[in-house]
Design an enzyme around this catalytic site. Structure first.
Site, PDB file in Angstrom:
ATOM      1  N   PRO A 159      35.489 -25.029  16.987  1.00 13.70           N
ATOM      2  CA  PRO A 159      35.516 -25.429  15.633  1.00 13.70           C
ATOM      3  C   PRO A 159      36.075 -24.676  14.428  1.00 13.70           C
ATOM      4  O   PRO A 159      35.249 -23.608  14.394  1.00 13.70           O
ATOM      5  CB  PRO A 159      34.392 -26.252  15.461  1.00 13.70           C
ATOM      6  CG  PRO A 159      33.335 -25.587  16.353  1.00 13.70           C
ATOM      7  CD  PRO A 159      34.239 -24.699  17.299  1.00 13.70           C
ATOM      8  N   GLU A 160      37.073 -25.134  13.672  1.00 16.82           N
ATOM      9  CA  GLU A 160      37.468 -24.513  12.520  1.00 16.82           C
ATOM     10  C   GLU A 160      36.996 -25.504  11.398  1.00 16.82           C
ATOM     11  O   GLU A 160      36.596 -26.692  11.649  1.00 16.82           O
ATOM     12  CB  GLU A 160      38.723 -23.747  12.473  1.00 16.82           C
ATOM     13  CG  GLU A 160      39.137 -22.700  13.349  1.00 16.82           C
ATOM     14  CD  GLU A 160      40.422 -22.009  13.535  1.00 16.82           C
ATOM     15  OE1 GLU A 160      40.894 -22.078  12.378  1.00 16.82           O
ATOM     16  OE2 GLU A 160      40.726 -21.693  14.606  1.00 16.82           O
ATOM     17  N   LYS A 220      32.411 -23.514   7.972  1.00 18.32           N
ATOM     18  CA  LYS A 220      32.238 -23.864   9.313  1.00 18.32           C
ATOM     19  C   LYS A 220      30.723 -24.548   9.524  1.00 18.32           C
ATOM     20  O   LYS A 220      30.430 -24.576  10.496  1.00 18.32           O
ATOM     21  CB  LYS A 220      32.668 -22.964  10.454  1.00 18.32           C
ATOM     22  CG  LYS A 220      34.176 -22.763  10.305  1.00 18.32           C
ATOM     23  CD  LYS A 220      34.408 -21.320  11.412  1.00 18.32           C
ATOM     24  CE  LYS A 220      35.461 -20.644  10.982  1.00 18.32           C
ATOM     25  NZ  LYS A 220      35.795 -19.463  11.531  1.00 18.32           N
ATOM     26  N   ARG A 240      42.065 -10.558  19.192  1.00 20.25           N
ATOM     27  CA  ARG A 240      42.165 -11.704  19.213  1.00 20.25           C
ATOM     28  C   ARG A 240      43.698 -12.181  19.321  1.00 20.25           C
ATOM     29  O   ARG A 240      44.291 -11.456  18.643  1.00 20.25           O
ATOM     30  CB  ARG A 240      41.491 -12.924  18.587  1.00 20.25           C
ATOM     31  CG  ARG A 240      40.827 -12.341  17.466  1.00 20.25           C
ATOM     32  CD  ARG A 240      39.738 -13.515  17.001  1.00 20.25           C
ATOM     33  NE  ARG A 240      38.989 -14.241  18.094  1.00 20.25           N
ATOM     34  CZ  ARG A 240      37.824 -13.917  18.560  1.00 20.25           C
ATOM     35  NH1 ARG A 240      37.102 -13.262  17.726  1.00 20.25           N
ATOM     36  NH2 ARG A 240      37.151 -14.912  19.152  1.00 20.25           N
TER      37      ARG A 240
END
Length: 268
Positions: free
Chosen positions: A2-3, A59, A257
């Site tokens: 989740p963001e 978040k 990433r």
DNA sequence: AACGGAACCTGAAAGC
DNA sequence: TGCTTTCAGGTTCCGT
């Protein structure tokens, strides 16, 4: 994983399910999710409290409870709050269970990067206080944001994922917003001019709004899960045509990433 | 102070 | 088929 948009959907769901409801009992196996506290301490804090409201910053989620206490929840990479009937079998990755009148709200988190933290007096935890402004909840002032960016030599994509600079942006929203703003992910943050910063803030708002619109559902399916559609423009689309110009999307690595961008629309 | 990289975890998918 | 490798949208800590 989740963001900001996924956490916002979680907030709305939790608010629907929980506001005004009393937590009759909790079930908290000892897991990494509770690091920093114990099942007994958190259980004692939660049991018998009524949920007043559910808030979000970046978040992080905050459940404000009766008596002035609060529960803070971070979903990490794989955390999810779900609503279940009390007799529904436990999921293998269940890490917490709140029992409400007539139903449960359960926390699932296979990788246990998420966290649950209680605050007896409701004071914000350190991680919450360290967060920068939230684009959805607070809105960002372009001048202020430009001034903050001017202080870092990092690539803009890495700066966007710095939660103290702007809260809620992760790897996907960073890639999507940069594509919308036509900015190369490796451009140095302190090299952006005022016009580019304003375009970037608009792009962030638009990307968040688009993701919210595409994912609103009582249970979130994250992109990499089986059967999920990929609603994004560049994230996870290496080799596929850019929706704007048709050039194949490139994938590189930044800070360990994956970074996705259009080599044509987002020149260095 | 600021940055890059490894570490923390599990599970699904891809590769062989 | 089944074993191995790779990869994942999170933060944090450690060394330079």
């Amino acid at each position: 994983m989740p963001e900001l948009p996924e956490v916002e959907i979680a907030r709305r769901n939790l608010a629907d399910w929980l506001e005004g409801k009393r937590i009759r009992a909790v079930r908290l196996p000892r897991t990494r999710v509770l690091r920093g506290t114990t099942p007994a301490a958190l259980g004692k804090l939660l049991t018998g409290r009524t949920v007043r409201s559910v808030d979000r910053r970046g978040k992080w989620l905050e459940l404000a409870l009766s008596g002035g206490a609060a529960l803070f929840s971070h979903l990490g990479m794989t955390g999810k709050w779900v609503r279940r009937a009390p007799d529904a079998p436990a999921h293998k990755s269940e890490r917490a269970r709140l029992e409400l009148p007539g139903f449960d709200v359960r926390y699932h988190d296979p990788r246990m990067f998420g966290r649950l933290v209680g605050s007896p007096d409701g004071a914000p935890i350190e991680e919450w206080r360290a967060l920068g402004p939230d684009p959805l909840a607070d809105g960002l002032d372009p001048r202020d944001f430009a001034a903050r960016l001017a202080h870092t030599h990092r690539a803009i994509k890495e700066a966007l994922m710095d939660q103290s600079l702007i809260a809620g942006i992760g790897n996907i929203q960073a890639a999507e917003a940069l594509w919308r703003a036509r900015l190369h992910p490796s451009v140095r943050a302190d090299a952006l001019d005022g016009k580019q910063v304003r375009a970037l803030l608009r792009a962030i708002d638009d990307s968040i709004a688009a993701t919210l619109a595409s994912e609103t559902a009582p249970e979130i399916t994250y992109v990499e899960e089986r059967g999920a559609e990929n609603p994004f423009s560049v994230y996870g689309k290496a080799g596929l045509p850019c929706p704007r110009c048709g050039t194949p999307i490139a994938r590189t690595e930044q800070g360990g990433r994956g970074t996705f961008f259009c080599p044509h629309c987002q020149p260095r």
